[in-house]
Design an enzyme around this catalytic site. Sequence first.
Site, PDB file in Angstrom:
ATOM      1  N   GLU A 133     -12.132-133.731 -26.423  1.00  0.00           N
ATOM      2  CA  GLU A 133     -13.420-133.855 -25.734  1.00  0.00           C
ATOM      3  C   GLU A 133     -14.489-133.101 -26.516  1.00  0.00           C
ATOM      4  O   GLU A 133     -14.190-132.136 -27.215  1.00  0.00           O
ATOM      5  CB  GLU A 133     -13.233-133.275 -24.310  1.00  0.00           C
ATOM      6  CG  GLU A 133     -14.463-133.090 -23.474  1.00  0.00           C
ATOM      7  CD  GLU A 133     -15.071-134.393 -22.971  1.00  0.00           C
ATOM      8  OE1 GLU A 133     -15.232-135.319 -23.786  1.00  0.00           O
ATOM      9  OE2 GLU A 133     -15.427-134.465 -21.786  1.00  0.00           O
ATOM     10  N   PHE A 137     -28.284-126.360 -23.164  1.00  0.00           N
ATOM     11  CA  PHE A 137     -28.050-127.733 -23.623  1.00  0.00           C
ATOM     12  C   PHE A 137     -28.022-127.768 -25.150  1.00  0.00           C
ATOM     13  O   PHE A 137     -28.891-127.202 -25.808  1.00  0.00           O
ATOM     14  CB  PHE A 137     -29.139-128.670 -23.082  1.00  0.00           C
ATOM     15  CG  PHE A 137     -28.799-130.110 -23.283  1.00  0.00           C
ATOM     16  CD1 PHE A 137     -27.934-130.762 -22.412  1.00  0.00           C
ATOM     17  CD2 PHE A 137     -29.300-130.811 -24.373  1.00  0.00           C
ATOM     18  CE1 PHE A 137     -27.578-132.091 -22.615  1.00  0.00           C
ATOM     19  CE2 PHE A 137     -28.957-132.138 -24.585  1.00  0.00           C
ATOM     20  CZ  PHE A 137     -28.097-132.779 -23.703  1.00  0.00           C
ATOM     21  N   ARG A 174     -26.678-137.316 -32.373  1.00  0.00           N
ATOM     22  CA  ARG A 174     -25.230-137.273 -32.651  1.00  0.00           C
ATOM     23  C   ARG A 174     -24.940-137.124 -34.137  1.00  0.00           C
ATOM     24  O   ARG A 174     -23.891-136.628 -34.529  1.00  0.00           O
ATOM     25  CB  ARG A 174     -24.555-138.564 -32.154  1.00  0.00           C
ATOM     26  CG  ARG A 174     -24.574-138.732 -30.643  1.00  0.00           C
ATOM     27  CD  ARG A 174     -23.595-139.818 -30.239  1.00  0.00           C
ATOM     28  NE  ARG A 174     -23.810-140.312 -28.890  1.00  0.00           N
ATOM     29  CZ  ARG A 174     -23.298-139.767 -27.783  1.00  0.00           C
ATOM     30  NH1 ARG A 174     -22.564-138.682 -27.876  1.00  0.00           N
ATOM     31  NH2 ARG A 174     -23.538-140.288 -26.598  1.00  0.00           N
ATOM     32  N   GLY A 215     -18.922-138.756 -27.338  1.00  0.00           N
ATOM     33  CA  GLY A 215     -19.214-137.493 -28.010  1.00  0.00           C
ATOM     34  C   GLY A 215     -18.138-136.910 -28.904  1.00  0.00           C
ATOM     35  O   GLY A 215     -18.424-136.083 -29.755  1.00  0.00           O
ATOM     36  N   LYS A 231     -18.478-124.572 -21.640  1.00  0.00           N
ATOM     37  CA  LYS A 231     -19.539-123.758 -21.013  1.00  0.00           C
ATOM     38  C   LYS A 231     -18.965-123.185 -19.712  1.00  0.00           C
ATOM     39  O   LYS A 231     -19.106-123.792 -18.658  1.00  0.00           O
ATOM     40  CB  LYS A 231     -20.723-124.652 -20.635  1.00  0.00           C
ATOM     41  CG  LYS A 231     -21.626-125.093 -21.756  1.00  0.00           C
ATOM     42  CD  LYS A 231     -22.819-125.846 -21.138  1.00  0.00           C
ATOM     43  CE  LYS A 231     -23.527-126.700 -22.135  1.00  0.00           C
ATOM     44  NZ  LYS A 231     -24.483-127.631 -21.522  1.00  0.00           N
TER      45      LYS A 231
HETATM   46  P1  IMP Z   1     -18.609-132.589 -17.469  1.00  0.00           P
HETATM   47  O1  IMP Z   1     -17.934-133.693 -16.754  1.00  0.00           O
HETATM   48  O2  IMP Z   1     -19.740-132.006 -16.650  1.00  0.00           O
HETATM   49  O3  IMP Z   1     -17.685-131.492 -17.972  1.00  0.00           O
HETATM   50  O4  IMP Z   1     -19.413-133.239 -18.649  1.00  0.00           O
HETATM   51  C1  IMP Z   1     -18.933-133.516 -19.859  1.00  0.00           C
HETATM   52  C2  IMP Z   1     -19.881-134.448 -20.573  1.00  0.00           C
HETATM   53  O5  IMP Z   1     -21.265-134.158 -20.331  1.00  0.00           O
HETATM   54  C3  IMP Z   1     -19.685-134.257 -22.045  1.00  0.00           C
HETATM   55  O6  IMP Z   1     -18.644-135.082 -22.528  1.00  0.00           O
HETATM   56  C4  IMP Z   1     -21.045-134.620 -22.607  1.00  0.00           C
HETATM   57  O7  IMP Z   1     -21.123-136.012 -22.815  1.00  0.00           O
HETATM   58  C5  IMP Z   1     -22.029-134.217 -21.515  1.00  0.00           C
HETATM   59  N1  IMP Z   1     -22.637-132.891 -21.797  1.00  0.00           N
HETATM   60  C6  IMP Z   1     -22.460-131.768 -21.100  1.00  0.00           C
HETATM   61  N2  IMP Z   1     -23.162-130.734 -21.616  1.00  0.00           N
HETATM   62  C7  IMP Z   1     -23.804-131.241 -22.697  1.00  0.00           C
HETATM   63  C8  IMP Z   1     -24.678-130.658 -23.691  1.00  0.00           C
HETATM   64  O8  IMP Z   1     -25.022-129.449 -23.695  1.00  0.00           O
HETATM   65  N3  IMP Z   1     -25.120-131.506 -24.667  1.00  0.00           N
HETATM   66  C9  IMP Z   1     -24.769-132.813 -24.728  1.00  0.00           C
HETATM   67  N4  IMP Z   1     -23.954-133.400 -23.835  1.00  0.00           N
HETATM   68  C10 IMP Z   1     -23.465-132.611 -22.820  1.00  0.00           C
END
Ligand code: IMP
Length: 179
Positions: free
Chosen positions: A102, A155, A168, A48, A134
């Site tokens: 990130e 989301f 993307r 991402g 978030k």
């Molecule tokens: P974490 O480990 O829960 O903080 O997740 C991070 C990863 O989840 C990010 O690098 C994204 O790949 C994915 N992710 C989390 N929220 C979203 C969103 O709203 N849209 C798209 N991908 C998300």
Amino acid sequence: MSRIKIHDKYFETSIPHEEIVAAIKRVAADINKDYAGKRPILLGVLNGCFMFAAELMRNLEIECEISFVKLSSYQGTTTTGVIREVLGLTENLAGRDVIIVEDIVDTGLTMQRMMESLGTRGPASVQIASLFVKPARLQVPVDVKYGVFTIPDRFIVGYGLDYDGLGRNLQDVYDVVED
Ligand code: IMP
């Protein structure tokens, strides 16, 4: 506002491209100031991060390097939850100033995993730059020094972020439309 469909869901524009680029420029200016005279290494977390990493990098005026890592999608079940392996971390980071790049910090588990992994490599410093944060979703404390946008628990797709592999390539960022 434009509405698009990806797979089974509808999304509406929430942050236009120009606003994203302007906000990244401001964060790059902070990094230029904070790392003046140093040579940080940016460590992008794929997939991402690629658009954000490119825009951030092209606005850095200090000497800097970039490398990328990926996290395995393997998920184990333990009391701590998701276990992901950091793949491709081959650089010698001893004594380096590292800036993790990130796309979005959601639960914070990915960043917690990255910090653990980097901690064993003796960097001089580690900070996090994330295009989105978030806060309402955080499950573990994560200190995002260079957060570009703080967003509600919704989301999003676009500007590098996907919904099940798609979206993307979108220049703007879109919010899911809840039904
Ligand atoms: P974490 O480990 O829960 O903080 O997740 C991070 C990863 O989840 C990010 O690098 C994204 O790949 C994915 N992710 C989390 N929220 C979203 C969103 O709203 N849209 C798209 N991908 C998300």
